[in-house]
Design a protein around this motif. Sequence first.
Motif, mmCIF file in Angstrom:
data_model
loop_
_atom_site.group_PDB
_atom_site.id
_atom_site.type_symbol
_atom_site.label_atom_id
_atom_site.label_comp_id
_atom_site.label_asym_id
_atom_site.label_seq_id
_atom_site.Cartn_x
_atom_site.Cartn_y
_atom_site.Cartn_z
ATOM 1 N N ALA A 184 -111.004 37.802 -13.667
ATOM 2 C CA ALA A 184 -112.552 36.264 -12.263
ATOM 3 C C ALA A 184 -112.511 36.614 -11.262
ATOM 4 O O ALA A 184 -113.070 36.740 -10.361
ATOM 5 N N SER A 185 -111.193 36.338 -10.213
ATOM 6 C CA SER A 185 -111.526 36.653 -8.821
ATOM 7 C C SER A 185 -111.821 37.933 -8.627
ATOM 8 O O SER A 185 -112.927 37.789 -7.603
ATOM 9 N N ALA A 186 -111.533 39.028 -8.968
ATOM 10 C CA ALA A 186 -112.506 40.626 -8.955
ATOM 11 C C ALA A 186 -114.245 40.661 -9.565
ATOM 12 O O ALA A 186 -114.634 40.836 -8.143
ATOM 13 N N PHE A 187 -113.892 39.916 -10.625
ATOM 14 C CA PHE A 187 -115.396 40.048 -10.329
ATOM 15 C C PHE A 187 -116.602 38.890 -8.798
ATOM 16 O O PHE A 187 -117.512 39.197 -8.982
ATOM 17 N N ALA A 188 -115.297 37.509 -8.895
ATOM 18 C CA ALA A 188 -115.725 37.036 -7.647
ATOM 19 C C ALA A 188 -115.634 37.605 -6.531
ATOM 20 O O ALA A 188 -117.470 38.197 -5.789
ATOM 21 N N LEU A 239 -109.499 48.855 -11.173
ATOM 22 C CA LEU A 239 -110.088 47.617 -12.013
ATOM 23 C C LEU A 239 -110.826 48.181 -13.110
ATOM 24 O O LEU A 239 -111.067 47.996 -14.021
ATOM 25 N N PHE A 240 -112.227 47.908 -12.315
ATOM 26 C CA PHE A 240 -113.212 47.239 -13.073
ATOM 27 C C PHE A 240 -113.949 48.943 -13.642
ATOM 28 O O PHE A 240 -114.521 49.491 -14.547
ATOM 29 N N ARG A 241 -113.276 50.592 -12.509
ATOM 30 C CA ARG A 241 -113.427 51.845 -13.638
ATOM 31 C C ARG A 241 -112.517 51.709 -14.949
ATOM 32 O O ARG A 241 -112.986 52.311 -15.830
#
Length: 211
Positions: free
Chosen positions: A132-136, A91-93
Motif C-alpha cells: 500500500a505504501s509503494a502504491f501511495a 516490487l511492481f514488476r
Amino acid sequence: MAIAVAVIEEHTLTRYGLARLVDEQPDMAFAGEACSGAEALRLVATRRPTVVTLAVTLPDIDGIRLARELRDRYPGLGIVVLTSRGVDDVLFRAMETGASAFVPKTAPTAEVLGAIRHAAVAASSFTATGLASAFARRQEAGARVGLSPRERETLQLLSRGLSVPAIAELMHVTQSTAKTYVTRLYDKLGVSNRAQALMTAVHHGLIQSVA
C-alpha cells in the motif's frame, strides 16, 4: 500434504540457508535447488514443486522475466520473489509478472515462510509487505509531474525496455494510441527520447531502476 519448495538462487550460501529453513518446517519439504534460469526450468519440470523461491538476479536471465515464464507455463505454481533490491519498481514488476509474493532478503524468516505458505494456497494472489505504501509513493510521484494513470503505466513499460508495439499489446490499445501516450509522457518530462525519459523519471522518483 507438505508444501514442496524449490529454491532458485545464484548464491550458494543463500540456497543453503533457504533449504535448511524449509527443512525445519513440519509443513514443508525441500524439493531441490537451481542456480540459473536454465536449471530452474529443468528443476520445475521434473520435480513439480508447489512453490519456488526466486532470486531477481540470476547469471543467465533476469529473475522477473523467469517468473513470467514460469507463470505462463505453470499457472498454479507459487512464486515467491526474493530480492536484495527492495525498491518499488522491482516490487511492481514482480506483481505485474504474476508472482505470488515479494519479500526482501533482509526480511525476518517468519515473513519469508509466510510468503511461501501464502503462495502455496493462493498462487495467483499477490502479497508484499508495504504494498500500500509503494502504491501511495508511485501515485504521489506521478502527481508531482502530472502524469495520468495511462502515462504512468507507459513509463513502467518503457523502463522494462518494451517497444511501442509491445506496449500497445500489453495495454490493449492501438499502436497509434501507444505512440500518443509516449509522446505525451516525453512532453511532460521535458525530454525527447527513451533514455532521457528514464533518467528523468528516476530523478523524480517515478521509477526506482531500469530493467
